[in-house]
Write a protein that holds these residues in place. Structure first.
Motif, short mmCIF file in Angstrom:
data_model
loop_
_atom_site.label_atom_id
_atom_site.label_comp_id
_atom_site.label_asym_id
_atom_site.label_seq_id
_atom_site.Cartn_x
_atom_site.Cartn_y
_atom_site.Cartn_z
N TYR A 1 1.34 -1.37 0.36
CA TYR A 1 0.25 0.00 -0.02
C TYR A 1 1.27 1.32 -0.07
N SER A 2 0.62 2.02 -0.15
CA SER A 2 1.45 4.00 -0.63
C SER A 2 0.71 4.67 0.09
N PHE A 3 1.45 4.89 0.84
CA PHE A 3 1.62 6.32 1.72
C PHE A 3 2.23 7.32 1.43
N LEU B 1 4.83 0.34 0.29
CA LEU B 1 5.23 0.56 1.75
C LEU B 1 4.87 -1.41 1.93
N ALA B 2 5.34 -2.33 1.86
CA ALA B 2 4.91 -3.52 2.21
C ALA B 2 4.16 -4.33 3.24
N SER B 3 3.23 -4.55 2.90
CA SER B 3 2.01 -4.76 4.32
C SER B 3 2.45 -6.04 4.39
N VAL B 4 1.86 -6.33 5.83
CA VAL B 4 1.80 -7.36 6.82
C VAL B 4 0.53 -8.02 6.47
N LYS C 1 7.12 -2.22 11.42
CA LYS C 1 6.82 -3.73 10.69
C LYS C 1 5.45 -3.17 10.96
N MET D 1 4.42 0.12 10.65
CA MET D 1 4.13 0.93 9.39
C MET D 1 3.67 0.22 8.67
N SER D 2 3.95 -0.84 8.44
CA SER D 2 3.82 -1.92 7.18
C SER D 2 2.52 -2.99 8.20
N ALA D 3 2.53 -2.75 8.63
CA ALA D 3 1.31 -3.68 9.21
C ALA D 3 -0.06 -2.65 9.43
N LEU D 4 0.06 -1.40 9.38
CA LEU D 4 -1.01 -0.14 9.27
C LEU D 4 -0.96 -0.13 8.33
N ALA D 5 -0.33 -0.12 7.48
CA ALA D 5 0.42 -0.14 5.43
C ALA D 5 -0.97 -1.55 5.41
N GLY D 6 -1.17 -2.88 5.61
CA GLY D 6 -1.67 -4.03 5.65
C GLY D 6 -3.44 -3.58 6.06
N TYR E 1 -4.81 -1.14 5.70
CA TYR E 1 -5.64 0.57 4.56
C TYR E 1 -5.39 -0.17 3.25
N GLN E 2 -4.59 -1.44 3.29
CA GLN E 2 -4.49 -2.09 1.82
C GLN E 2 -5.87 -2.47 1.19
N LEU F 1 -9.04 -1.52 1.01
CA LEU F 1 -9.28 -0.44 0.37
C LEU F 1 -9.09 -0.28 -1.20
N ARG G 1 -7.13 -7.73 10.32
CA ARG G 1 -5.22 -7.16 10.06
C ARG G 1 -5.76 -6.12 11.28
N GLY H 1 -3.30 10.32 1.98
CA GLY H 1 -3.78 8.55 2.31
C GLY H 1 -3.75 8.51 3.61
N ARG H 2 -3.48 8.90 4.38
CA ARG H 2 -3.51 7.83 5.89
C ARG H 2 -4.71 9.05 6.34
N VAL I 1 -7.94 7.10 -1.17
CA VAL I 1 -7.29 5.61 -0.93
C VAL I 1 -6.12 5.04 -2.26
N GLU I 2 -4.93 5.09 -1.43
CA GLU I 2 -3.89 5.68 -2.59
C GLU I 2 -3.20 4.30 -3.27
#
Lengths: 1058, 669
Positions: A670-672, A677-680, B41, B43-48, B50-51, B53, B110, B201-202, B273-274
């Motif tokens: 997902y991108s910020f 940024l790779a997702s968990v 990590k 932040m990556s979990a946060l991306a997960g 959002y993902q 969306l 998630r 995006g956030r 949504v990015e």
């Protein structure tokens, strides 16, 4: 090859005329046990064509040249042949010993061997001699029809394409149903059968019932195929050299429309006038070139099929030296094999070598080793492969290319191709340029030591190391579809490539103790106990890149491109297994047999609480022929009844399926702030990212309970042997890759849920039909019936539909259904009801046809339905057709399968005919969906010639719908065809050059032969080949789309021993 | 004895190590906690969280395409599409619905796992709090989409513990909403402000407040009808306004062009949504904004220039006619043209649609011609989707204020800010009305001799009439009947302002002195149309001949008579900008219409109609209207005609009900 023919000619030219009359030899032939004279025994003088047959008193007389040392060969069916050197004697009385060849035949079973007579379980034996008469690279290609109950289907005819073997029907719904392979005692779940050179196979036995397979416990439920490779034999070194040179040609091409029909169809499909900006068929085919439709009548259609197919072939060379003495046995063999497919740029190569050594170290210790190295290389684009769209399959381009475009080997995209949504691409250019290589390096070391504590107590310790390394290479240069700048894929990715290296390291140690003793000559006892352990480590690493600036570097230029995380792969895993096993075999006077076995299996694939599982079995047999009251019954030469019961398991799940996984894949980023940024991702499933999987700590083995009843009968001195087996097996706690409620945040989990039943009947017959003098005719026949039934699915689930991902328009359309109460592999869709006719419509005053209110629609907007449109049956009576009208429209599983083999020998000539069939299975011929009515609705798409006969106002009785009259919404019975076939699979004709002629050149034996594979097929199937299974799985049997057709192979070869 | 010893040794060796031997550890993944133990990590979990969306199931495609197709703003422009959510002919087995439901619960799972592991990593507490806030917000937002679309749904505030605990039942909608509010309110005090973040995006504090206003308005409307929530909605919307962090972009179209240019405008576009890249980079973008719902561009030559678009969504006459003259949003939201390709000139032109062709117009809010990607992907775009814009907040503020206090100054200010921007004015300055050019009429006479080579679009000049800024463009196409090309359509590209009388209109380029002309150019002089046949610079003498070529010596370039020029006239009209003097009821109606004009195709219409209690009647009415008057587009009535009371809620997808007997199905499905 040429040298061999020359040699053969030389040998034959030295053939001498028969000996002069001289001495008279007489005698009588009797049965050794019964002392009865034997009638019709063949007496031949070795090395000549002289011979005699015994009369009603068992007597014979024979005149031979005087003063000769004559060797008589005495042959009689059901008896052991003898050779007798007459010396000076003129009267030769012979006693022949009844042979019970088939019954004394040794069968390899789990952790031991058994004579066929003493079996109380169901084991099928492959006649390896006959099997090897088929000129194939891998034994599984010739296995179909050889053993009752062993169903062999291959996805298509591409060299090296996947072959799936199912023993007695599919147990598992979503998991692998292939049997366990035990190769020289080494159990392996997913064997690549290409690794084994069929010429090195000594025997293949198939353990079918649970009593036979339970000794393999947790891995035995799908049946066990026991393969034993050849070892050295005591005696002088024997050097054998075999070679096969074969030529494979494509049997069938599809008949496509001619130019006139094509143009007529295109004009009908889109009658708009068009202009240079909007190139309609009229503009492109008539206006621009200044032609009329009639002008196309005599124009030759461009043939894209012929140049795409070619004559392939197989070159195979085998060299082996085998020999030994009482202390040492050795065998060294090697082979080179190259197969070219019938489609350009498809091939398969194998280089392989094996060394075996068996050594008696002293009286109580014996050890040996068996090593094999194989190098395999499969090359070429898979014809069945696609990327989402069914228009990316290469046969789509072969069949669909415009016949009016002039033939070109280098123009990438035909100007009529709307490349935005139609991925047609010059098939020759694409097939030649795509690099798809799979290179396997496999090394196997199999060693054992056997300690004899006493004559009756033996310890056997084996150790196996196996290293398997598969490198997959994919490269798309700028001339291939996936890399050409004119295509979508090429625009998006440029020249691109990827590699993946998958390694597996496997070791096994087995320790068994056998105690075997006969008490009072009546009680035979054999006790086995053992402990085994096995481990496997695997990993796969891959890398891919796009936009390679220097395509001439090939894959070496990957580092210059833009890395593609979707092709970056790094996985590793391991599993271990340990087992304790025990078996007691007992028989009383070879009359009453009993056997029990028990295995405890531990597997790391389950959580600690579920590591262990237990698999008992029991069997009993009654050899009633041994009873006194049948002793004098001569028609029946042997008879035995068998019963067995057993539990077996299946552990084919991922190494860590019991755990929930979390991953951090770049491919789901997902991108910020515009930065990736790779997702968990919890539950990430790299094998199929559509699924999010939650672990199941309660996961355990799948269990199959099987009952088997069988009878073995032999008649007339074992001339006729019949085996009939009936079985029923129920698999419960299925390891089901099950749908789970998606409110969990996951959609898949492995559950022990669901139940499947398979019931069947198998019948095998072998007979010696004629054995008269020099002529011998033997036959074997087998037929198997299996009925499969789903007893339960996942919790609360009654129906499991499965779609086939051949095209993205159909990826959510169910193609198959499994319902509780019916079998797996049922085709699903609409019942095709022909076409709408004028009588279904009201003609309005404005001249339009409006569907009558009581006539159901086909799913399309009613106003759009016109006479000649495809019609489906409205089953639920809602006057239209929707998913609610899907029903079972075919069955991919056959009612019965089987084989029929015949061997004829006359003097030194031999002929083998092998037929194989499948009956009652249907094929969903999706090719017709695309090429018989243009179901994907593509512009300028060529069609099969059969679509020329379609509904028009003048031809309203035609079966095919009118142009533009297709409406989908589901698969339909229109394209379901009877896939039954009977195939003359192998014809092999051989000549063994007489021994004395060879002596001069120090050759022990020489057989030369010619054989034909797939000589003739009787089928009603309209596609290229009824032996097809494009998307093979237990749920999706018999689907055909863009499959590589099987060719007809003509082979010549020689077997030579020194 | 010796033998027995060997045997004993071997066997004992086997037995002892068995238990340890079977306990293998995975080498390819770690325990769950280890994925949350560092800031990066986390932040990556946060991306997960959002993902989901951006996936095809939510804002990657489904919500504005398959699920969002059938409203009174648009219809699915494929006559063959007779099944699916696009035409409301589907059942609980529908794959789009399953995808929608699945992705929402994947997001919730998630979020729950991250919340459980929020304290594992060591990091700045302010950052930790913000992450926690965002995750709680998203959990609430996912639940909000579920409860507002499916009614009662399983409420999940803990990670799914095990596969045996997945057979859950549905919680009453009220409980779910309570949790949504609790999660979002908690988030509001934790997350960063929009200014602190600097990009959309956030989730920012004001974005939470804006969505809270949306949730509260939803709760206040059908079916919950919790009237007390209007005041809450007002409170949240007011907080956004008072934050001073947001204002409208002065240009409506620029809001969307920014999206194509990958620019953030956090003042207007509060939460996006990015999406990034074209999918070819392998990072998983599957977004189809502008691709499924843009201006149709399927021909290879067109798609190569503009970017492929299916053009699935067309407008309705209802929406088109809601716009008054001079409302700049109409011709942006509803594309007045499709694309044509001129083979001779190898160029794409705008194929303007005749004024009467309304249903043939594509939704044009996103136009890939503005996309900056070097190599446009056929099916994937990098466009961000604005989930919350400030104009939405203003309209929610107006609606809530009107409900609570009537059409007050605050309510008028909010709605009028949106309206002023729509007509091209500064949102902060009152404007009572605007006089604009509202139409161009092509004359039936003249209009011969046009060439299409390279020039399918000609400028239309509008001068005089007291106003400024009006402009248009003409479409020239070849006509087989006239055996030549002619001007067929005139389209306004800008209505201008301040017109007091009808301005003059000229079509094409007028001849001008001392100008360099290239060969093939067409100019008019007087009533005549000339084609430059020899390039050159014009003199002061205009061509006047009515046949043949002019003398180069006289006119500089050679102008060859082509035909008679096309002529046209303009129509002007006046529209109100600021609203005033409305009753509470008519103010509500004004807000409803304004929301359609402002927010069409942004996934807001269906939920709006449902909460206003107008979903079924509006859609049935639309269907009747389209059947009667949409001509060849009457098929577009299918969606509206299929809508009944049961469609107020979606059915629980088969991926849930067919494997979970603890769940129930919605009425009518």
């Amino acid at each position: 090859m040429r040298k061999f023919i020359l040699f053969l000619v030389l040998v034959i030219s030295t053939f001498t005329s028969p000996a002069q009359p001289g001495r008279l030899i007489t005698g009588q032939v009797t049965d050794q046990e019964l002392k009865d004279p034997l009638i019709g025994v063949s007496i031949a003088v070795k090395g000549t064509n002289q011979g005699a047959v015994t009369d009603k008193d068992g007597k014979f007389s024979l005149r031979v040249a005087a003063g000769q040392n004559v060797i008589l060969v005495i042959r009689y069916v059901g008896y052991t042949s003898q050779e007798i050197n007459t010396g000076a004697r003129d009267v030769i009385n012979v006693t022949l010993k009844q042979e019970n060849k088939s019954l004394n035949e040794v069968v390899v079973v789990g952790y031991g061997t058994s004579s066929k007579r003493d079996l109380s379980t169901s084991v099928g034996t492959v006649n390896v001699n006959d099997l090897n008469k088929a000129p194939v690279r891998s034994f599984d290609e010739a296995l179909a029809g050889r053993v009752a109950g062993v169903q062999v289907t291959s996805s298509d005819g591409q060299p090296g394409s996947q072959v799936s073997i199912t023993v007695r029907g599919a147990n598992s719904i979503t998991q692998d149903n292939s049997p366990l392979y035990v190769i020289d005692g080494f159990p392996i779940e997913s064997a690549d059968n290409n690794l084994i050179n069929p010429q090195e196979i000594e025997s293949i036995d198939v353990l079918k019932d649970a009593a036979a397979t339970a000794i393999y416990g947790a891995r035995g439920a799908n049946g066990v195929i026991m393969i034993t490779t050849k070892k050295g034999k005591s005696g002088d070194p024997v050097v054998s050299f075999n070679t096969t040179q074969s030529f494979t040609s494509n049997i069938k091409t599809m008949k496509l429309m001619n130019n006139y029909e094509y143009v007529e169809y295109q004009l009908e499909r889109d009658p708009a006038v068009g202009d240079a900006a909007n190139t309609t068929p009229t503009y492109y085919l008539l206006t621009q070139p200044g032609l009329s439709l009639e002008d196309y009548r005599n124009m030759e259609a461009t043939d894209w099929q012929s140049p795409f197919f070619r004559t392939g072939g197989l070159q195979d060379y085998n060299l082996a030296i085998r020999g030994g003495n009482s202390q040492t046995l050795y065998s060294i063999s090697g082979s080179a094999n190259k197969q070219d497919g019938t489609i350009i740029n498809t091939s398969y190569k194998r280089y392989q070598g094996r060394v075996t050594l068996d050594q008696n170290i002293n009286k109580w210790l014996k050890a040996g080793v068996n090593t094999n190295y194989s190098y395999l290389k499969q090359s070429g684009n898979s014809v069945g492969a696609s990327t989402n769209s069914g228009t990316t399959n290469i046969l789509y381009s072969v069949w669909g290319y415009s016949p009016t475009s002039s033939f070109s080997e280098d123009e990438p995209v035909d100007e009529t191709t709307a490349s935005g949504n139609d991925y047609k691409y010059n098939p020759l250019l694409n097939q030649r340029n795509l690099v798809r290589d799979n290179i396997t390096n496999s090394f196997n070391v199999n060693s054992y030591a056997e300690l004899a504590f006493s004559p009756s107590l033996k310890l056997r310790v084996t150790g196996v190391l196996n290293s398997n390394n598969v490198l997959s290479e994919s490269f798309n240069n700028s001339l291939s579809y996936y890399g050409n700048p004119q295509t979508n894929a090429g625009k998006t990715n440029g020249v691109n490539g990827s590699t993946l290296t998958a390694k597996a390291f496997n070791w096994t140690n087995e320790n068994t103790l056998t105690w075997s003793k006969v008490y009072n000559k009546t009680h035979n006892l054999n006790v086995l106990g053992g402990f085994t352990q096995q481990g496997n480590k695997s990993n796969a690493y891959g890398y891919g890149a796009n936009f390679l600036p220097n395509e001439s570097l090939g894959l070496s230029g990957l580092d210059e491109g833009i890395s593609n995380p979707a092709n970056t792969r790094a996985v590793s895993s391991e599993w271990t297994a340990a087992s304790f096993l025990g078996r007691v075999k007992y028989n009383y006077r070879s009359k009453y047999y009993a056997e029990v076995s028990y295995r405890a299996d531990g597997s790391s694939k389950f959580s600690e609480d579920n590591h262990w599982s237990y698999f008992p079995s029991a069997s009993a047999a009654w050899r009633f022929k041994a009873e006194n009251w049948l002793k004098d019954q001569h028609v029946l030469s042997d008879g035995k009844l068998r019963f067995s019961y057993g539990r077996t398991g299946n552990n084919r799940v991922g190494d860590f399926s019991y755990l929930s996984t979390t991953s951090l894949p770049g491919t789901l980023s997902y991108s910020f702030n515009n930065t990736y940024l790779a997702s968990v991702i919890p539950g990430y499933n790299i094998a199929d990212t559509r699924y999010y999987v939650i672990g199941n700590p309660d996961l355990k083995w799948e269990t199959t309970v099987q009952y088997n009843a069988g009878i073995d009968l032999s008649f007339i001195n074992n001339r006729i042997n019949v085996t009939v087996d009936a079985y029923t097996k129920t698999t419960k706690d299925l390891l089901l890759n099950a749908d789970i409620p998606t409110s969990s945040g996951y959609n898949r989990a492995f559950l022990n849920i669901g139940k499947v039943e398979n019931k069947g009947l198998e019948f095998s017959l072998s007979s010696t039909n004629i054995n008269h003098g020099d002529f011998r005719w033997t036959s074997n026949f087998n037929i198997a019936f299996n009925r499969n039934k789903v007893l339960a699915l996942a919790r609360d689930q009654q129906v499991l539909t499965t779609s086939v991902r051949w095209d993205n328009n159909y990826q959510n359309t169910p193609a198959y259904v499994a319902r509780v109460g019916s079998s797996l592999g049922q085709m699903y869709g609409f019942i095709w009801d022909g076409n709408y006719q004028y009588s279904d419509f009201n003609l309005t005053s404005t001249g339009t046809y409006v569907l009558k209110d009581n006539v159901p629609g086909n799913g399309n907007t009613r106003a759009n339905i016109q006479p000649g449109d495809i019609r489906y049956r409205d089953l639920n009576g809602d006057n239209t057709v929707s998913a609610a009208d899907y029903t079972v429209i075919g069955n991919g599983l056959p009612l019965h399968t089987g084989g029929f083999g015949n061997n004829f020998t006359y003097k030194d000539f031999d002929l083998n005919l092998f037929f194989q069939w499948s009956y009652g299975n249907d094929i969903q011929n999706t090719n017709r969906l695309v090429f018989e009515g243009n179901g994907l609705n593509k512009t300028f798409l060529q069609q099969f010639a059969s679509y020329s006969d379609r509904w028009t106002p003048e031809n309203a009785s035609a079966e095919n719908h009118r142009v533009n009259g297709f409406y989908g919404g589901g698969y339909s019975s229109r394209t379901v065809e009877d896939g039954s076939y009977l195939r003359l699979k192998t014809v092999s004709f051989g000549y063994s050059v007489p021994v004395q002629l060879l002596k001069a050149v120090h050759v022990k034996s020489l057989r030369v032969y010619a054989s034909v594979q797939n000589l003739f097929t009787w089928t009603n199937y309209s596609g290229l080949d009824p032996e097809v299974n494009s998307y093979a799985s237990a749920l999706t049997a018999g689907f055909d789309y863009s499959a590589y057709p099987r060719g007809r192979t003509v082979a010549f070869g020689a077997n030579l021993t020194f | 004895m010796r033998h027995t010893l060997v045997l004993f040794l071997l066997l004992s060796l086997g037995f002892t190590s068995c238990k340890k031997f079977l306990n293998t550890d995975p080498s390819d993944f770690l325990t769950q906690e280890e994925y949350y133990n560092t800031e990066s990590k986390l932040m990556s979990a946060l991306a997960g969280v959002y993902q989901p969306l951006g996936t095809a199931g939510l804002y990657g495609d489904n919500m504005f395409d398959q699920l969002g197709a059938a409203t009174d703003e648009g219809f699915y422009a494929r006559s063959a599409q007779t099944t699916g959510t696009m035409v409301y002919n589907f059942d609980y087995t529908n794959a789009n619905l399953a995808d929608f439901w699945n992705q929402l619960y994947i997001g919730i799972e998630r979020a729950n796992i991250l919340i459980k592991n929020i304290n594992v990593a060591s990091l700045d507490e302010r950052k930790r709090e913000a992450i926690l806030g965002e995750v709680m917000f998203l959990r609430g937002y996912y639940h909000f989409l579920l409860v507002s679309n499916f009614g009662d749904v399983p409420l999940k505030t803990e990670p799914t513990p095990s596969v045996s605990a997945v057979y859950v039942s549905r919680n009453p909608a009220k409980e779910v909403y309570a949790q949504v509010l609790a999660d979002m309110e908690a988030a509001e005090s934790k997350v960063f402000t929009a200014t602190e973040l600097g990009y959309g995006g956030r989730i920012s504090k004001t974005a939470v407040e804006g969505i809270l206003a949306r949730v509260c308005l939803t709760m206040a409307g059908f079916p919950l009808k919790d009237e007390s929530k209007y005041a809450d909605a007002l409170k949240w919307a007011t907080l956004v306004k008072q934050s001073g962090e947001h204002r409208l972009n002065s240009s409506y179209r620029q809001v969307f062009i920014n999206v194509h240019h990958d620019l953030y405008d956090v003042r207007e576009s509060m939460w996006e949504v990015e999406n990034k890249g074209t999918g070819a980079d392998g990072y998983g973008n599957a977004n189809r904004l502008g691709n499924t719902n843009g201006i149709v561009a399927t021909a290879d030559a067109v798609a190569a220039v503009v970017g492929y678009s299916y053009g699935f969504i067309n407008t309705t006459a209802k929406l088109y006619n809601l716009y008054s003259s001079g409302d700049l949003r109409r011709d942006w939201n509803i594309a007045p043209y499709t694309y044509g390709y001129n083979t001779a000139a190898a160029s794409v032109y705008k194929n303007y649609l005749v004024a009467s062709n309304i249903y043939g117009r594509n939704a044009g809010k996103w136009r890939r011609e503005y996309e900056l990607t070097a190599t446009k992907s056929k099916n994937i775009t990098p466009l961000n989707f604005s989930v919350l814009r400030y104009s939405d907040v203003l309209l929610m503020l107006a609606e809530a204020e009107n409900h609570v206090n009537g059409p007050t100054e605050i309510a008028y200010d909010a709605i009028n800010q949106v309206r002023r921007r729509a007509f091209g004015f500064d949102p902060a300055t009152a404007v009572s009305s605007v006089s604009v050019v509202s139409g161009l009429t092509l004359s039936g006479t003249g209009n011969t001799g046009y060439l299409t080579a390279g020039k399918n679009n000609l400028p239309v000049n509008i001068t005089g009439g007291g106003g400024t800024g009006a402009a248009g463009e003409a479409l020239v196409v070849y006509s087989a009947t006239a055996a030549s090309a002619k001007v067929t359509v005139l389209s306004l590209t800008s209505p201008g302002t301040g017109y007091t009388s009808v301005p003059a209109v000229t079509v094409g380029t007028a001849w001008a002195a001392n100008t360099t002309y290239t060969s093939g150019t067409q100019v008019f002089s007087g009533n005549n149309l000339y084609t430059v046949t020899t390039a050159g610079t014009s003199t002061a003498t205009a061509p006047v001949q009515t046949a043949g070529a002019s003398a180069a010596a006289v006119t500089g370039a050679v102008f060859t008579y082509a035909g008679l020029r096309a002529t046209a006239t303009a129509v002007i009209s006046t529209s109100a900008v600021d609203l005033a003097g409305l009753s509470q009821t008519s103010f509500q109606q004004a807000v409803e219409d304004e929301r359609a004009r402002e927010l069409c195709y942004e996934t807001q219409r269906r939920p709006d109609l449902i909460r206003w209690g107008k979903w079924v009647s509006t859609m049935n009415g639309l269907a009747a209207d389209m059947k009667a008057s949409a001509g060849t587009y009457a098929y577009g009535a299918a969606g509206g005609a299929n809508i009944t009371d049961r469609t107020l809620l979606y059915p629980i997808p088969s991926s849930e009900v067919s494997v979970n007997k603890n769940t129930t199905q919605n009425p009518g499905w």
